[in-house]
Design a protein around this motif. Sequence first.
Motif, mmCIF file in Angstrom:
data_model
loop_
_atom_site.group_PDB
_atom_site.id
_atom_site.type_symbol
_atom_site.label_atom_id
_atom_site.label_comp_id
_atom_site.label_asym_id
_atom_site.label_seq_id
_atom_site.Cartn_x
_atom_site.Cartn_y
_atom_site.Cartn_z
ATOM 1 N N ALA A 1 0.826 -1.207 0.000
ATOM 2 C CA ALA A 1 0.000 0.000 0.000
ATOM 3 C C ALA A 1 0.861 1.258 0.000
ATOM 4 N N GLY A 2 1.939 1.239 0.782
ATOM 5 C CA GLY A 2 2.808 2.409 0.863
ATOM 6 C C GLY A 2 3.484 2.721 -0.452
ATOM 7 N N LEU A 3 3.998 1.690 -1.136
ATOM 8 C CA LEU A 3 4.687 1.901 -2.406
ATOM 9 C C LEU A 3 3.699 2.335 -3.478
ATOM 10 N N LYS A 4 2.511 1.751 -3.475
ATOM 11 C CA LYS A 4 1.486 2.153 -4.437
ATOM 12 C C LYS A 4 1.164 3.641 -4.304
ATOM 13 N N THR A 5 0.919 4.054 -3.058
ATOM 14 C CA THR A 5 0.544 5.442 -2.805
ATOM 15 C C THR A 5 1.672 6.402 -3.161
ATOM 16 N N ALA A 6 2.888 6.080 -2.749
ATOM 17 C CA ALA A 6 4.029 6.956 -3.019
ATOM 18 C C ALA A 6 4.252 7.142 -4.518
ATOM 19 N N PHE A 7 4.160 6.051 -5.267
ATOM 20 C CA PHE A 7 4.403 6.131 -6.707
ATOM 21 C C PHE A 7 3.270 6.877 -7.407
ATOM 22 N N ARG A 8 2.030 6.598 -6.985
ATOM 23 C CA ARG A 8 0.883 7.245 -7.616
ATOM 24 C C ARG A 8 0.920 8.757 -7.418
ATOM 25 N N ARG A 9 1.395 9.195 -6.269
ATOM 26 C CA ARG A 9 1.466 10.633 -5.999
ATOM 27 C C ARG A 9 2.654 11.288 -6.695
ATOM 28 N N ALA A 10 3.734 10.535 -6.870
ATOM 29 C CA ALA A 10 4.953 11.103 -7.462
ATOM 30 C C ALA A 10 4.802 11.367 -8.957
ATOM 31 N N VAL A 11 4.044 10.511 -9.648
ATOM 32 C CA VAL A 11 3.925 10.624 -11.107
ATOM 33 C C VAL A 11 3.367 11.981 -11.547
ATOM 34 N N PRO A 12 2.205 12.435 -11.053
ATOM 35 C CA PRO A 12 1.709 13.747 -11.488
ATOM 36 C C PRO A 12 2.598 14.896 -11.023
ATOM 37 N N LYS A 13 3.210 14.755 -9.846
ATOM 38 C CA LYS A 13 4.119 15.807 -9.370
ATOM 39 C C LYS A 13 5.317 15.953 -10.301
ATOM 40 N N ALA A 14 5.692 14.847 -10.950
ATOM 41 C CA ALA A 14 6.834 14.863 -11.864
ATOM 42 C C ALA A 14 6.448 15.367 -13.248
ATOM 43 N N GLY A 15 5.152 15.630 -13.447
ATOM 44 C CA GLY A 15 4.702 16.100 -14.753
ATOM 45 C C GLY A 15 4.579 14.985 -15.767
ATOM 46 N N VAL A 16 4.502 13.746 -15.283
ATOM 47 C CA VAL A 16 4.390 12.577 -16.169
ATOM 48 C C VAL A 16 2.927 12.154 -16.239
ATOM 49 N N VAL A 17 2.483 11.785 -17.416
ATOM 50 C CA VAL A 17 1.082 11.428 -17.632
ATOM 51 C C VAL A 17 0.948 9.931 -17.941
ATOM 52 N N ASP A 18 -0.081 9.319 -17.367
ATOM 53 C CA ASP A 18 -0.434 7.931 -17.681
ATOM 54 C C ASP A 18 0.747 6.973 -17.503
ATOM 55 N N PHE A 19 1.252 6.902 -16.286
ATOM 56 C CA PHE A 19 2.359 5.981 -16.002
ATOM 57 C C PHE A 19 2.126 5.338 -14.641
ATOM 58 N N ARG A 20 2.146 3.982 -14.618
ATOM 59 C CA ARG A 20 1.923 3.223 -13.398
ATOM 60 C C ARG A 20 3.181 2.458 -13.021
ATOM 61 N N PHE A 21 3.202 1.943 -11.803
ATOM 62 C CA PHE A 21 4.410 1.241 -11.348
ATOM 63 C C PHE A 21 4.731 0.064 -12.256
#
Length: 381
Positions: A286-306
């Motif tokens: 759960a922690g890794l899912k949440t961290a990655f999901r939040r980091a992607v839009p902050k990085a300006g990346v679109v449509d990218f999952r772990f």
Amino acid sequence: MSVYKRPGRETYSYDFQCGGARYSGDTGKSAKRDAEKVEKSVREKVQNQLRQAKATNSEYMTFGRAATRYWNEIAQYHANAETSLRSLEWLQDKIGPATFLHDIGDDTVAQLVAERRTEVRYNVTDKETGRVSNGTVNRTVTQPLRHILNRARRIWKALVADVQWSQHMLKEPKERIREASKREENAIQDKLARGYDAAAAFAFASGCRRMEILGLRWEHVDLDGGRFTVTGKGDKSRTLPLIPRLRQIIEDCIGHNESHVFTYVASRTDKRKGLVRGKRYPLTEAGLKTAFRRAVPKAGVVDFRFHDTRHTMATRTLRKSNIRVVQQMLGHEDVATTAKYAHAVMADLAAAMDAASPTKTPTGIQDVVASSENKREIRPL
């Protein structure tokens, strides 16, 4: 009476054991006295059904008993056991622990699928809402229920209804191949907190699945031999080489935790979870899912999952090698599963063909000219 309120719930839940099986569910009552009456009613129903089954020497089995047995024998050993437990709890809550397996037919399964599809997706943030996907419904409802009932019939010899499972599997879109650019990879890494960035970097460099990374322990790493072993789907293990980039990531984690390679630092003390601020603990799904999901839009990346980190590494590797190498790296039993990455080769081939320029003189004419110049006249004797 064993009734209690779960965190964030307004209604009471019940939880008791009977006949060697655990029975739990939501009473639907917000008043404790009313909830206790529901719990008592369910308990009495279970006891009566168990007595009936024993008296008739039948092969009857309740879903509560089947779910408990499936957890003890199979599900608790899944790489994503936490997700499996949530699925079992959801199924038991909707089906009812006292329901006999032979009463779970096509109509019941259809209702379960329909209800799950209307729910809000798990672990969504305020900025990210939506219904549960078809794939999630298949993996959390239809597939685990099918596994339980099939095992009950084949292994436990219980009486089970005939269910047309193929009619309940929802159509899923073909798996897309999303490759990250180096800029996108670096941008995501920069937005991840320490610990989570190491796990993501390892994923980009190895093509391993999320659960394979979370389950990586020091006993699985052979620094002297330059290799590490991960356990993937179906509890199947594979050994991969510790290339320099992966070795550096792992060496940076030495000393953080005695058992697990990838860890994080607790930002606050949480007695309920047993966390102490400043100490390191193994990363959770759960922690890794949440961290990655939040980091992607902050990085300006679109449509990218772990999971796209796996696609990225597979595509990059295929460009430098061949499909058999990628098959071994990803741990695919059938090369047909790996063939979806062939688009990388086709893209490179298309680029090479497009870049090709015509020669001044066609190859066929050059051959004819050269042949004529080298030809000697042969006179008859």
